[in-house]
Scaffold this motif. Sequence first.
Motif, PDB file in Angstrom:
ATOM      1  N   LEU A  10       0.833  -1.195   0.000  1.00  0.00           N
ATOM      2  CA  LEU A  10       0.000   0.000   0.000  1.00  0.00           C
ATOM      3  C   LEU A  10       0.872   1.251   0.000  1.00  0.00           C
ATOM      4  O   LEU A  10       0.524   2.269  -0.610  1.00  0.00           O
ATOM      5  CB  LEU A  10      -0.933  -0.007   1.217  1.00  0.00           C
ATOM      6  CG  LEU A  10      -2.101   0.984   1.186  1.00  0.00           C
ATOM      7  CD1 LEU A  10      -2.966   0.768  -0.047  1.00  0.00           C
ATOM      8  CD2 LEU A  10      -2.938   0.870   2.451  1.00  0.00           C
ATOM      9  N   TYR A 179      -3.475   0.594  -6.964  1.00  0.00           N
ATOM     10  CA  TYR A 179      -4.107   0.188  -5.707  1.00  0.00           C
ATOM     11  C   TYR A 179      -4.676  -1.228  -5.787  1.00  0.00           C
ATOM     12  O   TYR A 179      -4.716  -1.948  -4.777  1.00  0.00           O
ATOM     13  CB  TYR A 179      -5.195   1.189  -5.320  1.00  0.00           C
ATOM     14  CG  TYR A 179      -4.627   2.434  -4.685  1.00  0.00           C
ATOM     15  CD1 TYR A 179      -4.024   2.382  -3.433  1.00  0.00           C
ATOM     16  CD2 TYR A 179      -4.662   3.664  -5.345  1.00  0.00           C
ATOM     17  CE1 TYR A 179      -3.484   3.521  -2.840  1.00  0.00           C
ATOM     18  CE2 TYR A 179      -4.117   4.810  -4.763  1.00  0.00           C
ATOM     19  CZ  TYR A 179      -3.527   4.712  -3.515  1.00  0.00           C
ATOM     20  OH  TYR A 179      -2.986   5.844  -2.940  1.00  0.00           O
ATOM     21  N   SER A 193      -8.685   7.096  -3.677  1.00  0.00           N
ATOM     22  CA  SER A 193      -7.860   7.472  -4.830  1.00  0.00           C
ATOM     23  C   SER A 193      -8.287   8.791  -5.484  1.00  0.00           C
ATOM     24  O   SER A 193      -7.423   9.538  -5.969  1.00  0.00           O
ATOM     25  CB  SER A 193      -7.863   6.338  -5.869  1.00  0.00           C
ATOM     26  OG  SER A 193      -9.157   6.107  -6.379  1.00  0.00           O
TER      27      SER A 193
END
Length: 292
Positions: A10, A179, A193
Amino acid sequence: MRTSQTPLSLKDAHLINAMLTIGYVLPLYFTKYTRLSFSKTQANNWSRSKNPSERWRDDPTVIKARLLSVSVSMIASLSLMHYIVVTNQSNATNSVWDTATRYLGFSFRMRDLPAHLVTPMLFLGPLYGRYLARDLPFMRPRTLNKPNKNTFNWIVFRNYVIAPISEEVVWRSCLVCAYRLAGASNAFIVFFSPISFGSAHLHHVWETYNMYGRTRQALWRALLLTIFQFTYTTLFGFHSAFLLLRTGSLLPSISAHIFCNFMGFPQLQEELQRYSHRRRRKPYLGLVSCFN
């Protein structure tokens, strides 16, 4: 943390997020051709004419330079994400197009066609207002009061072609891909996002502040307008990211972006007041406005 199931961590995805956002916005200020310039002329009643020595964002030379800049940024972003996908995929026999289709959303399927109608459905109220004003493209030739035809064409090309495509490729195709490779949930992708997409519009505060005379009032106006723009672009990002994840295709997101650029932000109260004398039409306008 990166695992065998998630090629990226991440933290890596956040880093890519920052890189793509900065890589899109920062080059707009690299050269004298892409930078804007303003005099210290103060606005009169929040409006003023452009001085010959100034360079505003709608100048053809500025548009051309910035379109080249964002196109290079888009290609660089796609190249980066394609490299990351190829180097981390288990099936090395996939073609370049297969990789782009699966991970980056470059696909077209007939079953995705209804997704292109979702955004217009949300604008039924404003669309009906445009219909009452006979302001839809198929009803009459649209005329814009621009300095010349050349300027008008470049503005249209920016607003309805390059800007929607490049922004959706960078913030939806590439960023969502990053992602997803990091194993982020769909909810996280949809609601997190797009924040960087909204943040990429914050640099307009400098443009508005300078355009209105660099006063305290100009700064206040610039902050309010930029916060408003950040809010609605982020909200649109939620919608666009959802379309991409739901369909697996980038095309509905691009068509939604083009449509929203054409319609602008809905002014529902203004539309209701404008057609208040139409007793038979106002109730329907109020009903369809509920979709927005």
